[in-house]
Design a protein around this motif. Structure first.
Motif, PDB file in Angstrom:
ATOM      1  N   ALA A   6      42.012 -12.275  25.153  1.00  0.00           N
ATOM      2  CA  ALA A   6      40.971 -12.717  26.279  1.00  0.00           C
ATOM      3  C   ALA A   6      40.329 -13.812  25.747  1.00  0.00           C
ATOM      4  CB  ALA A   6      40.413 -11.478  26.681  1.00  0.00           C
ATOM      5  N   ARG A   7      39.658 -14.616  26.805  1.00  0.00           N
ATOM      6  CA  ARG A   7      38.396 -15.590  26.323  1.00  0.00           C
ATOM      7  C   ARG A   7      37.258 -14.974  26.220  1.00  0.00           C
ATOM      8  NH1 ARG A   7      39.471 -19.409  31.394  1.00  0.00           N
ATOM      9  NH2 ARG A   7      39.808 -17.189  32.511  1.00  0.00           N
ATOM     10  N   PRO A   8      36.363 -15.599  25.390  1.00  0.00           N
ATOM     11  CA  PRO A   8      35.102 -14.971  25.271  1.00  0.00           C
ATOM     12  C   PRO A   8      34.437 -14.581  26.428  1.00  0.00           C
ATOM     13  CG  PRO A   8      35.222 -17.241  24.162  1.00  0.00           C
ATOM     14  CD  PRO A   8      36.476 -16.932  24.951  1.00  0.00           C
ATOM     15  N   TRP A   9      34.202 -15.180  27.287  1.00  0.00           N
ATOM     16  CA  TRP A   9      33.592 -14.701  28.736  1.00  0.00           C
ATOM     17  C   TRP A   9      34.029 -13.250  29.011  1.00  0.00           C
ATOM     18  CZ3 TRP A   9      29.151 -14.768  30.441  1.00  0.00           C
ATOM     19  CH2 TRP A   9      28.804 -14.149  31.778  1.00  0.00           C
ATOM     20  N   THR A  10      35.399 -12.960  28.994  1.00  0.00           N
ATOM     21  CA  THR A  10      35.886 -11.802  29.182  1.00  0.00           C
ATOM     22  C   THR A  10      35.779 -10.951  28.303  1.00  0.00           C
ATOM     23  OG1 THR A  10      37.704 -13.303  30.221  1.00  0.00           O
ATOM     24  CG2 THR A  10      37.930 -10.878  30.194  1.00  0.00           C
ATOM     25  N   LEU A  11      35.799 -11.120  27.133  1.00  0.00           N
ATOM     26  CA  LEU A  11      35.414 -10.150  25.993  1.00  0.00           C
ATOM     27  C   LEU A  11      33.847  -9.783  26.370  1.00  0.00           C
ATOM     28  CD1 LEU A  11      37.226 -11.468  22.918  1.00  0.00           C
ATOM     29  CD2 LEU A  11      37.510  -9.569  24.327  1.00  0.00           C
ATOM     30  N   LEU A  12      33.036 -10.829  26.447  1.00  0.00           N
ATOM     31  CA  LEU A  12      31.744 -10.195  26.283  1.00  0.00           C
ATOM     32  C   LEU A  12      31.275  -9.363  27.842  1.00  0.00           C
ATOM     33  CD1 LEU A  12      28.942 -11.201  25.266  1.00  0.00           C
ATOM     34  CD2 LEU A  12      28.618 -12.501  27.436  1.00  0.00           C
ATOM     35  N   ARG A  13      32.166  -9.539  28.891  1.00  0.00           N
ATOM     36  CA  ARG A  13      32.035  -8.554  29.943  1.00  0.00           C
ATOM     37  C   ARG A  13      32.544  -7.346  29.395  1.00  0.00           C
ATOM     38  NH1 ARG A  13      33.911 -12.105  34.500  1.00  0.00           N
ATOM     39  NH2 ARG A  13      35.885 -11.624  33.783  1.00  0.00           N
ATOM     40  N   ARG A  14      33.823  -7.156  28.760  1.00  0.00           N
ATOM     41  CA  ARG A  14      34.315  -5.865  28.381  1.00  0.00           C
ATOM     42  C   ARG A  14      33.395  -5.173  27.533  1.00  0.00           C
ATOM     43  NH1 ARG A  14      37.818  -3.252  30.371  1.00  0.00           N
ATOM     44  NH2 ARG A  14      38.978  -4.505  31.758  1.00  0.00           N
ATOM     45  N   LEU A  15      32.708  -6.231  26.561  1.00  0.00           N
ATOM     46  CA  LEU A  15      31.759  -5.517  25.732  1.00  0.00           C
ATOM     47  C   LEU A  15      30.563  -5.006  26.253  1.00  0.00           C
ATOM     48  CD1 LEU A  15      31.808  -5.355  22.381  1.00  0.00           C
ATOM     49  CD2 LEU A  15      30.142  -7.357  22.559  1.00  0.00           C
ATOM     50  N   SER A  16      30.138  -5.463  27.244  1.00  0.00           N
ATOM     51  CA  SER A  16      28.942  -4.880  28.035  1.00  0.00           C
ATOM     52  C   SER A  16      29.442  -3.604  28.715  1.00  0.00           C
ATOM     53  CB  SER A  16      28.398  -5.888  29.134  1.00  0.00           C
ATOM     54  OG  SER A  16      29.405  -6.425  29.633  1.00  0.00           O
TER      55      SER A  16
ATOM     56  N   PHE B  86      29.987  -0.094  37.165  1.00  0.00           N
ATOM     57  CA  PHE B  86      30.143  -1.240  36.522  1.00  0.00           C
ATOM     58  C   PHE B  86      31.415  -1.749  35.748  1.00  0.00           C
ATOM     59  CE2 PHE B  86      28.824  -3.784  32.322  1.00  0.00           C
ATOM     60  CZ  PHE B  86      29.025  -4.981  33.227  1.00  0.00           C
ATOM     61  N   ALA B  87      32.289  -0.623  35.318  1.00  0.00           N
ATOM     62  CA  ALA B  87      33.397  -0.857  35.092  1.00  0.00           C
ATOM     63  C   ALA B  87      34.312  -1.236  36.039  1.00  0.00           C
ATOM     64  CB  ALA B  87      33.935   0.653  34.349  1.00  0.00           C
ATOM     65  N   ALA B  88      34.261  -0.530  37.056  1.00  0.00           N
ATOM     66  CA  ALA B  88      35.161  -0.963  38.238  1.00  0.00           C
ATOM     67  C   ALA B  88      35.137  -2.120  38.880  1.00  0.00           C
ATOM     68  CB  ALA B  88      34.804   0.016  39.497  1.00  0.00           C
ATOM     69  N   ALA B  89      33.643  -2.756  38.664  1.00  0.00           N
ATOM     70  CA  ALA B  89      33.250  -3.927  39.257  1.00  0.00           C
ATOM     71  C   ALA B  89      33.842  -5.263  38.320  1.00  0.00           C
ATOM     72  CB  ALA B  89      31.563  -4.137  39.181  1.00  0.00           C
TER      73      ALA B  89
ATOM     74  N   LEU C 133      47.484  -0.913  34.826  1.00  0.00           N
ATOM     75  CA  LEU C 133      46.906  -1.913  33.773  1.00  0.00           C
ATOM     76  C   LEU C 133      45.051  -1.823  33.692  1.00  0.00           C
ATOM     77  CD1 LEU C 133      47.862  -3.877  31.706  1.00  0.00           C
ATOM     78  CD2 LEU C 133      47.523  -5.693  33.464  1.00  0.00           C
ATOM     79  N   ALA C 134      44.711  -1.905  34.901  1.00  0.00           N
ATOM     80  CA  ALA C 134      43.225  -1.908  34.843  1.00  0.00           C
ATOM     81  C   ALA C 134      42.663  -0.791  34.336  1.00  0.00           C
ATOM     82  CB  ALA C 134      42.778  -2.143  36.334  1.00  0.00           C
ATOM     83  N   ALA C 135      43.286   0.592  34.770  1.00  0.00           N
ATOM     84  CA  ALA C 135      42.796   1.620  34.215  1.00  0.00           C
ATOM     85  C   ALA C 135      43.017   1.784  32.837  1.00  0.00           C
ATOM     86  CB  ALA C 135      43.684   2.801  34.902  1.00  0.00           C
ATOM     87  N   GLY C 136      44.258   1.461  32.365  1.00  0.00           N
ATOM     88  CA  GLY C 136      44.537   1.124  30.797  1.00  0.00           C
ATOM     89  C   GLY C 136      43.386   0.438  30.119  1.00  0.00           C
ATOM     90  N   SER C 137      43.175  -0.855  30.526  1.00  0.00           N
ATOM     91  CA  SER C 137      42.031  -1.591  29.806  1.00  0.00           C
ATOM     92  C   SER C 137      40.899  -1.257  29.749  1.00  0.00           C
ATOM     93  CB  SER C 137      42.437  -3.036  30.141  1.00  0.00           C
ATOM     94  OG  SER C 137      41.749  -3.329  31.222  1.00  0.00           O
ATOM     95  N   THR C 138      40.405  -0.549  30.833  1.00  0.00           N
ATOM     96  CA  THR C 138      39.027   0.186  30.987  1.00  0.00           C
ATOM     97  C   THR C 138      38.971   1.116  29.954  1.00  0.00           C
ATOM     98  OG1 THR C 138      38.823  -0.555  33.090  1.00  0.00           O
ATOM     99  CG2 THR C 138      37.194   1.031  32.569  1.00  0.00           C
ATOM    100  N   ALA C 139      40.264   2.078  29.816  1.00  0.00           N
ATOM    101  CA  ALA C 139      40.477   3.060  29.009  1.00  0.00           C
ATOM    102  C   ALA C 139      40.165   2.947  27.537  1.00  0.00           C
ATOM    103  CB  ALA C 139      41.475   3.928  29.246  1.00  0.00           C
ATOM    104  N   VAL C 140      40.860   1.636  27.034  1.00  0.00           N
ATOM    105  CA  VAL C 140      40.772   1.005  25.632  1.00  0.00           C
ATOM    106  C   VAL C 140      39.118   0.596  25.619  1.00  0.00           C
ATOM    107  CG1 VAL C 140      41.197  -1.077  24.437  1.00  0.00           C
ATOM    108  CG2 VAL C 140      43.018   0.326  25.772  1.00  0.00           C
ATOM    109  N   THR C 141      38.524   0.030  26.399  1.00  0.00           N
ATOM    110  CA  THR C 141      37.157  -0.329  26.359  1.00  0.00           C
ATOM    111  C   THR C 141      36.265   0.726  26.194  1.00  0.00           C
ATOM    112  OG1 THR C 141      37.583  -1.961  27.784  1.00  0.00           O
ATOM    113  CG2 THR C 141      35.406  -2.015  27.269  1.00  0.00           C
ATOM    114  N   GLY C 142      36.639   1.696  27.197  1.00  0.00           N
ATOM    115  CA  GLY C 142      35.783   2.996  27.130  1.00  0.00           C
ATOM    116  C   GLY C 142      35.746   3.709  25.634  1.00  0.00           C
ATOM    117  N   ALA C 143      37.287   3.915  25.218  1.00  0.00           N
ATOM    118  CA  ALA C 143      37.378   4.492  23.896  1.00  0.00           C
ATOM    119  C   ALA C 143      36.506   3.817  22.854  1.00  0.00           C
ATOM    120  CB  ALA C 143      38.880   4.639  23.605  1.00  0.00           C
ATOM    121  N   PHE C 144      36.507   2.663  22.882  1.00  0.00           N
ATOM    122  CA  PHE C 144      35.701   1.851  21.920  1.00  0.00           C
ATOM    123  C   PHE C 144      34.268   2.434  21.859  1.00  0.00           C
ATOM    124  CE2 PHE C 144      33.049  -2.025  21.066  1.00  0.00           C
ATOM    125  CZ  PHE C 144      33.324  -1.960  19.626  1.00  0.00           C
TER     126      PHE C 144
END
Lengths: 395, 252
Positions: free
Chosen positions: A10-20, A66-69, A96-107
């Motif tokens: 992902a691009r930095p901006w997307t990563l930043l959102r995921r990080l938050s 927030f994760a949903a948004a 896919l959305a659930a999967g990627s939120t779950a990955v972020t959430g696990a982190f």
């Protein structure tokens, strides 16, 4: 796993959102673990620990929202994306959305566990080792199953919320103007009614409950369940839900207000866009209003109470409140950014027609100003009215 | 810098343009006389749209000059280019590209509103053109409630309402069926002729779309065939002699 690969590239901006999102989930997870730690430290006081755990639902809901948004911004619904061409269509997109939120959430949960263990003590010579050992039950063994359940709870809820958000989005797709108006305005009467009911419930609960001196008049945060707090909390909850429901309608009304009469290009573009996007922008704005009015009510109540502020706002309460406020603000900003990104083709068309960039910026600024001018008094009014009965009881 | 010929309203010399290194235009020279209707034709990827973009000031050529009415478009600043485009040029794309939140008449009136015209004037002009294009009864409906052919007509009305000097049309009939295509093109060219508007349009193939079957005459004055970003003056076309000459004849 596709979700992981997408995150990696992902691009930095997307990563930043995921990080938050990960941070929000980490804080929510940490609060849940803290409630568990409190329970371990005070085995006799199980009621208090349960109330603390229940209070954690508020930051949990904020993090999930927030994760949903964020998940909603990452799945473009209208134009067929590269993923769609590759076979991840509208049906698989929620997964896919659930999967990627779950990955972020696990982190995020892993982060929460690390911090929790560190503060609890026993990890060696690192800084802050065991800094809060007494509060978090540092002297007792940690039940692994309970920790695992609590840590999985936040990512699971967030992933579910993401999937639902993306699914409802894929279904609605592009809607006509009439449908947008109906969807926005349908919530307004319900929202107004619920808010009014909530304020009334707070007032009635306060009047019927016996006032046991200055201390008991304050809402314990998180506190005992005896006396009026459940009814008062219910009233506040109703008022908050009402504000969330009324958000889209209020945004739509703002749009109508802007393009009233015989509008020129500026008011026309500004108002009509707000009317069309009322649901998507109005919902998170409603949440933000609810949070703001809640904060206002709390500030009115505890700020003026003698000795109340120090008692009510511990570090964990402050952390939870900060998370809720940050998540609500970030969700509203994310929704606004998503709207902007989705309207990029229309903006390009307008620029092609020769619309000056200043005009488009002016239209956005006008929208913001009118929304602020309408929503701020509403928020303030609800906050003050919700706190008024309690305030009088204290005084 | 050579001055452009006096009798051309739009004049381009040695245009080069590339998208991130991939060449799209490779040295195109073209003059358009006032009130002329010119068709730039060629297959997909031949650089038609890019040429139109450069001529209309939406793109700045990497090399070469574009002059409009004695004004060098290639050396104008962004703000003045935008103003020139708004005041003197009209644009019709291959998709209607309407603003979804606005009604048909508001869409058609938008360029006029953007130039600061009064709402009443803009509305009157928009209604006039919508009526002329036979979609006056759709004026209060939104793009989502219209048929694609109606939307494209709204886009045509939007381009014509401010009374541009030059109208650029990038495959204006691409989203339409054959019957609607013919009709839209005929409306467009006749409106341009009656109002003295210069038109530069693009089309994927030269012959069928531009020949008015009912009268046998050509709707356009001149054809400019384009292949791989270059003009091909003697382009071999797989059409019969009669059709080919009709399509590209300089009918007055």
């Amino acid at each position: 796993m596709l979700a992981l690969r997408l995150v990696r590239g992902a691009r930095p901006w997307t990563l930043l959102r995921r990080l938050s999102v990960a941070c929000a989930i980490a804080v929510a997870g940490f609060l849940l673990l803290s409630a568990l730690g409190y329970g371990l430290a005070h085995p006799r006081d199980s009621g208090d620990a349960s109330v603390r755990l229940l209070w954690c639902l508020v930051p949990l809901a904020a993090a999930a929202q927030f994760a949903a948004a964020v998940a909603r911004t990452e799945t473009p619904p209208r134009q067929p994306s590269a993923l769609d061409t590759a076979g991840v269509g509208a049906a698989r997109l929620p997964l896919l959305a659930a999967g990627s939120t779950a990955v972020t959430g696990a982190f995020g949960s892993a982060l929460a566990l690390l911090v929790f263990l560190q503060l609890r003590g026993g990890s060696g010579r690192l800084p802050f080792d065991g800094a809060a050992a007494d509060v978090l039950g540092g002297d007792r063994p940690l039940p692994a199953a309970a920790v695992l359940t609590l840590l999985c709870l936040t990512p699971a809820v967030a992933a579910g919320a993401s999937a639902l958000a993306v699914r409802s989005r894929a279904r609605t797709g592009s809607r006509t103007t009439e449908a947008a108006r109906a969807a926005a305005m349908s919530g307004l009467p319900w929202g107004a009614a619920l808010t009014a009911t909530g304020i009334t419930v707070v007032a009635l609960a306060r009047r019927s409950a016996p006032v046991k001196g200055g201390d008991a008049a304050l809402l314990p945060l998180p506190g005992t369940v005896d006396g009026s707090p459940p009814a008062v909390l219910g009233g506040w909850l109703l008022a908050a839900v009402g504000l969330v429901l009324a958000g889209p309608g209020l945004a739509h009304l703002c749009g109508r207000l802007i393009s009233l009469g015989r509008p020129g290009a500026l008011r026309l573009l500004s108002g009509r866009v707000l009317q069309q996007e009322a649901v998507r922008v109005g919902r998170p704005l409603g949440v933000l209003c609810a949070v703001a009015s809640g904060a206002l009510a709390a500030a009115e109540l505890y700020g003026t109470a003698p000795d109340g502020g120090a008692r009510a706002f511990g570090p964990l309460t402050a952390l939870g409140a900060a998370l809720v406020v940050c998540c609500a603000t970030a969700s509203a900003l994310t929704a606004a950014t998503a709207c902007r990104a989705e309207r990029a083709p229309v903006t390009a068309t307008l620029l092609r027609l020769g619309a000056p960039r200043g005009l488009l910026r002016g239209a956005a600024a006008l929208r913001g100003a009118v929304l602020l001018a309408v929503l701020a008094p509403v928020t303030w009014g609800v906050g003050v009215l919700a706190a008024l009965p309690l305030h009088q009881a204290v005084g | 810098m050579a001055a452009p010929p006096d009798d051309d309203v739009l004049w381009a010399r040695g245009l080069h343009y590339s998208y991130d290194g991939s060449p799209a235009l490779q040295g195109i020279t073209l003059g358009v006389r006032p009130e002329e209707i010119v068709s730039v034709s060629g297959p997909r990827g031949s650089g038609k749209s890019t040429l139109l973009g450069c001529l209309s000031g939406r793109l700045v050529p990497t090399e070469g000059e574009v002059w409009f009415d004695g004004v060098p478009l290639h050396s104008l600043g962004r703000a003045s280019r935008e103003r020139l485009r708004r005041d003197r040029f009209g644009w019709i794309g291959s998709a209607p590209e309407l603003v979804p939140e606005l009604t048909a008449w508001e869409n058609a009136a938008l360029p006029l509103l953007l130039t600061g015209a009064r709402q009443r004037t803009a509305r009157a002009a928009a209604y006039e053109w919508l009526d002329r294009l036979d979609i006056g009864d759709c004026a209060r409906r939104r793009p989502a409630d219209l048929l694609q052919s109606q939307r494209q007509r709204v886009a045509i009305a939007r381009a014509l309402a401010p009374g541009p000097t030059v109208l650029f049309a990038d495959e204006p009939t691409a989203p339409l069926h054959q019957l609607d295509r013919m009709q839209a093109l005929r409306t467009l060219t006749s409106a341009a002729r009656s109002h003295g508007i210069t038109v530069v349009l693009t089309s994927p193939e030269p012959a069928p779309a531009e020949t008015d079957d009912s009268t046998g005459t050509s709707l356009v004055d001149r054809c400019v065939p384009l292949v791989d970003g270059r003009r091909t003056p003697t382009a071999p076309r797989p059409v019969t002699e009669a059709e080919g000459s009709a399509a590209c004849s300089l009918s007055a």
